[in-house]
Write an enzyme that holds these catalytic residues in place. Structure first.
Site, PDB file in Angstrom:
ATOM      1  N   ARG A 218       0.914  -1.360  -0.644  1.00 53.00           N
ATOM      2  CA  ARG A 218       0.103   0.304   0.106  1.00 53.00           C
ATOM      3  C   ARG A 218       0.804   1.203   0.311  1.00 53.00           C
ATOM      4  O   ARG A 218       1.362   1.350   1.240  1.00 53.00           O
ATOM      5  CB  ARG A 218      -1.208   0.265   1.190  1.00 53.00           C
ATOM      6  CG  ARG A 218      -1.644  -1.206   1.048  1.00 53.00           C
ATOM      7  CD  ARG A 218      -3.014  -1.735   2.257  1.00 53.00           C
ATOM      8  NE  ARG A 218      -3.899  -2.729   2.161  1.00 53.00           N
ATOM      9  CZ  ARG A 218      -4.697  -2.922   2.872  1.00 53.00           C
ATOM     10  NH1 ARG A 218      -4.724  -2.097   3.641  1.00 53.00           N
ATOM     11  NH2 ARG A 218      -5.456  -4.076   2.620  1.00 53.00           N
ATOM     12  N   GLU A 220       0.370   4.307   1.031  1.00 47.24           N
ATOM     13  CA  GLU A 220      -0.178   5.550   1.261  1.00 47.24           C
ATOM     14  C   GLU A 220       0.946   5.980   2.213  1.00 47.24           C
ATOM     15  O   GLU A 220       2.034   5.318   3.286  1.00 47.24           O
ATOM     16  CB  GLU A 220      -1.042   4.361   2.942  1.00 47.24           C
ATOM     17  CG  GLU A 220      -2.115   4.524   1.551  1.00 47.24           C
ATOM     18  CD  GLU A 220      -3.202   3.006   2.518  1.00 47.24           C
ATOM     19  OE1 GLU A 220      -2.622   3.254   3.873  1.00 47.24           O
ATOM     20  OE2 GLU A 220      -3.697   2.445   2.240  1.00 47.24           O
ATOM     21  N   ARG A 226       2.116   1.858  13.324  1.00 45.96           N
ATOM     22  CA  ARG A 226       0.557   0.579  12.872  1.00 45.96           C
ATOM     23  C   ARG A 226       0.717   0.240  11.897  1.00 45.96           C
ATOM     24  O   ARG A 226      -0.084  -0.846  10.827  1.00 45.96           O
ATOM     25  CB  ARG A 226      -0.496   0.520  13.618  1.00 45.96           C
ATOM     26  CG  ARG A 226      -1.496   1.851  12.861  1.00 45.96           C
ATOM     27  CD  ARG A 226      -2.727   2.444  13.954  1.00 45.96           C
ATOM     28  NE  ARG A 226      -3.880   1.559  13.403  1.00 45.96           N
ATOM     29  CZ  ARG A 226      -5.486   1.678  13.842  1.00 45.96           C
ATOM     30  NH1 ARG A 226      -5.200   2.496  14.880  1.00 45.96           N
ATOM     31  NH2 ARG A 226      -6.088   0.853  13.066  1.00 45.96           N
ATOM     32  N   HIS A 227       1.556   1.171  10.639  1.00 42.25           N
ATOM     33  CA  HIS A 227       1.198   0.594   8.965  1.00 42.25           C
ATOM     34  C   HIS A 227       2.546   0.061   9.044  1.00 42.25           C
ATOM     35  O   HIS A 227       3.523   1.064   8.980  1.00 42.25           O
ATOM     36  CB  HIS A 227       0.855   2.182   9.266  1.00 42.25           C
ATOM     37  CG  HIS A 227      -0.549   1.945   8.907  1.00 42.25           C
ATOM     38  ND1 HIS A 227      -1.171   2.576   9.921  1.00 42.25           N
ATOM     39  CD2 HIS A 227      -2.087   1.440   8.220  1.00 42.25           C
ATOM     40  CE1 HIS A 227      -2.772   2.942  10.224  1.00 42.25           C
ATOM     41  NE2 HIS A 227      -3.116   2.345   9.210  1.00 42.25           N
ATOM     42  N   GLU A 355      -7.140  -1.764  15.491  1.00 44.12           N
ATOM     43  CA  GLU A 355      -7.842  -3.096  14.694  1.00 44.12           C
ATOM     44  C   GLU A 355      -6.580  -4.429  14.097  1.00 44.12           C
ATOM     45  O   GLU A 355      -5.440  -3.851  13.887  1.00 44.12           O
ATOM     46  CB  GLU A 355      -7.909  -2.058  13.425  1.00 44.12           C
ATOM     47  CG  GLU A 355      -8.781  -3.331  12.345  1.00 44.12           C
ATOM     48  CD  GLU A 355      -8.201  -2.265  10.896  1.00 44.12           C
ATOM     49  OE1 GLU A 355      -9.153  -1.243  11.190  1.00 44.12           O
ATOM     50  OE2 GLU A 355      -8.679  -2.955   9.972  1.00 44.12           O
ATOM     51  N   SER A 358     -10.756  -6.928   9.570  1.00 46.73           N
ATOM     52  CA  SER A 358     -11.882  -5.907   8.551  1.00 46.73           C
ATOM     53  C   SER A 358     -12.691  -6.960   8.118  1.00 46.73           C
ATOM     54  O   SER A 358     -11.810  -8.206   7.066  1.00 46.73           O
ATOM     55  CB  SER A 358     -11.556  -4.632   8.140  1.00 46.73           C
ATOM     56  OG  SER A 358     -11.588  -4.072   8.658  1.00 46.73           O
ATOM     57  N   ARG A 406       0.899  -6.949  12.628  1.00 48.95           N
ATOM     58  CA  ARG A 406      -0.223  -6.076  13.233  1.00 48.95           C
ATOM     59  C   ARG A 406      -0.944  -7.376  13.808  1.00 48.95           C
ATOM     60  O   ARG A 406      -0.889  -6.403  15.859  1.00 48.95           O
ATOM     61  CB  ARG A 406      -1.576  -6.188  12.559  1.00 48.95           C
ATOM     62  CG  ARG A 406      -2.875  -5.100  13.666  1.00 48.95           C
ATOM     63  CD  ARG A 406      -2.192  -3.519  14.164  1.00 48.95           C
ATOM     64  NE  ARG A 406      -2.243  -2.761  12.221  1.00 48.95           N
ATOM     65  CZ  ARG A 406      -3.144  -1.954  12.108  1.00 48.95           C
ATOM     66  NH1 ARG A 406      -4.007  -2.439  12.056  1.00 48.95           N
ATOM     67  NH2 ARG A 406      -2.600  -0.543  10.862  1.00 48.95           N
TER      68      ARG A 406
END
Ligand code: ATP
Ligand code: MG
Length: 432
Positions: A218, A220, A226-227, A355, A358, A406
């Site tokens: 990703r 981002e 956390r990423h 989280e 999902s 995670r």
């Protein structure tokens, strides 16, 4: 040649040396050297543990005794010696050195401190990850991560799921939204996969229960604890299932993983000073969580939980996988099944205040899928092959994805997700 080898003393792992008496042949890394002139100690480590070796002026081979005072930390050596009881030695045993040989010398000084009391900061440790991996703590994290992956596979196989591999280079965005890394694929433009979502769905529509450990990318530009920009996901998809069914599977899956870590990694958990509990499971609707958070004056978005709300859920329900379901439709991707006008059959799972997953029931009806794509501002033409895959006998299905790094981070209470990935790819890091 083979025959000759047989006559050599076989290597003993350090952990096993403690239950032996008499001669052993050890191989490992020099952790510490202490020189008391007539007595010299070398603390030796291998992957299984550490042991004190002792050289005596009177008993140890002369050359080896000399060597013992000049060994650099982290050099690789072999030791032949006798295992002896010793009240002072850690673990009650030590090895009286007969002979030491250097197999691979480590240069001095080391670029980072790799002692158990190391204060070297994470970025520096990651620059020298190969050396950081000499540390007990770092090894413990990745031994546990190995168990987490093993347990996930064990669980899924017991569930009757099929392990799948999916392509990582794809022709177009699988989800829309997230930023993608572009790659040149001969004369075509392609990108690195951000999820195996569409593939696992297609597969579940024939094989019913499928799972994968799949790498995702990703682009981002975040820089958070956390990423990552490259991460691994535990993916699961099941046919003839709705959100309730796959939430139940996920709850048991996390419980199984934690249970296996508790069984297989007692020593590593001790090294990391982590006490684990098999988590419980709890179900709340998004609406209930919103109401609950008002009481604590914690902001919850219209269709997403804030980090603070996740954290609060962790405080209110420690050691619990909290499923937040009946998620607002606007906060879920186009492929999540609507529940009435505003809600969906989508959910998030929160564990230890963050989280971990999902998931939800998917849209398996082509016309509804086209409608949902449009509602999300996506062009159904770009998803034609995907939509068409549901035209020829696609049952209702549901699934979820859990980030490997995670879940490792949350099980072990690590402060930064980079601790839970061997060679992180983040906003700035492309090496090692
Ligand atoms: P978050 O809200 O934490 O940013 P997300 O909702 O964007 O996550 P999903 O697309 O739902 O993430 O991915 C499923 C799971 O994969 C997440 O629950 C999380 O465990 C993990 N995950 C997602 N994005 C990342 C990332 N950038 N780095 C590491 N793990 C991730
Ligand atoms: Mg999510």
């Amino acid at each position: 040649m083979l025959k000759e080898k047989k006559n050599e003393l076989e290597r003993t792992y350090i952990k096993d040396a403690f239950s032996k008496n008499g001669k052993v042949f050890l191989k490992g890394w020099v952790y510490e050297v202490r020189d008391l002139s007539k007595i010299r100690f070398v603390i030796l480590r291998d992957v299984s543990g550490q042991i004190q070796t002792i050289g005596l002026d009177s008993k140890t081979d002369k050359e080896s005794f000399e060597l013992m005072k000049s060994l650099n930390r982290e050099s690789v050596i072999s030791v032949i010696g006798d295992v002896k009881e010793s009240k002072q030695a850690p673990g009650g045993k030590e090895v009286l050195v007969e002979k030491i040989e250097v197999i691979a010398k480590a240069e001095n000084p080391l670029p980072i401190d790799v002692s158990d009391f190391s204060k070297t900061e994470l970025p520096k440790r990651l620059d020298y990850r190969f050396l950081d991996l000499h540390r007990k703590e770092t090894q413990a994290i990745f031994k546990i991560q190995s168990t987490i992956q093993q347990a996930y596979m064990e669980f899924m196989i017991k569930e009757g799921a099929v392990m799948a591999q999916f392509p990582s280079i794809i022709g177009s965005s699988s989800e829309g939204g997230t930023d993608l890394f572009n790659v040149q694929y001969f004369e075509k433009k392609a990108c690195l996969s951000q999820s195996c979502q569409l593939y696992k769905q297609m597969l579940a529509c024939s094989m019913e229960k499928v799972f994968a450990i799949f790498t995702v990318w990703r682009a981002e530009k975040h820089n958070t604890v956390r990423h990552l920009n490259e991460s691994r996901q535990f993916d699961y998809e099941q046919a003839f299932a709705d959100d309730k069914i796959v939430m139940e599977v996920l709850g048991r899956c996390v419980q199984y993983i934690v249970k296996r870590v508790m069984e297989l990694n007692k020593e590593e958990l001790e090294v990391l000073n982590v006490k684990l509990k098999v988590p419980g499971v709890n179900y709340l609707t998004f609406g209930e969580v919103s109401e609950m958070m008002k009481k604590y004056k914690i902001h919850v978005g219209k269709d997403d939980l804030s980090g603070d709300a996740e954290k609060k859920l962790g405080e209110l329900y420690p050691d619990t996988v909290v499923f937040v379901h009946d998620w607002p439709l606007s906060g879920k991707p186009f492929y999540i099944m609507p529940k009435g006008k505003d809600l969906s059959y989508g959910f998030d799972a929160i564990y230890q205040g963050m989280e971990i997953s999902s998931g939800g029931q998917r849209v398996h009806l082509p016309e509804l899928l086209i409608e949902r794509l449009k509602a999300k501002g996506l062009n159904p033409k770009d998803f034609k092959a995907y939509v068409d895959s549901f035209r020829f006998g696609a049952p209702p299905h549901a699934g979820w994805g859990v980030g490997l790094e995670r879940i490792t981070m949350l099980i072990l209470g690590l402060p930064n997700i980079r601790e839970a990935v061997l060679f992180p790819r983040d906003r700035d890091r492309l090496t090692p």
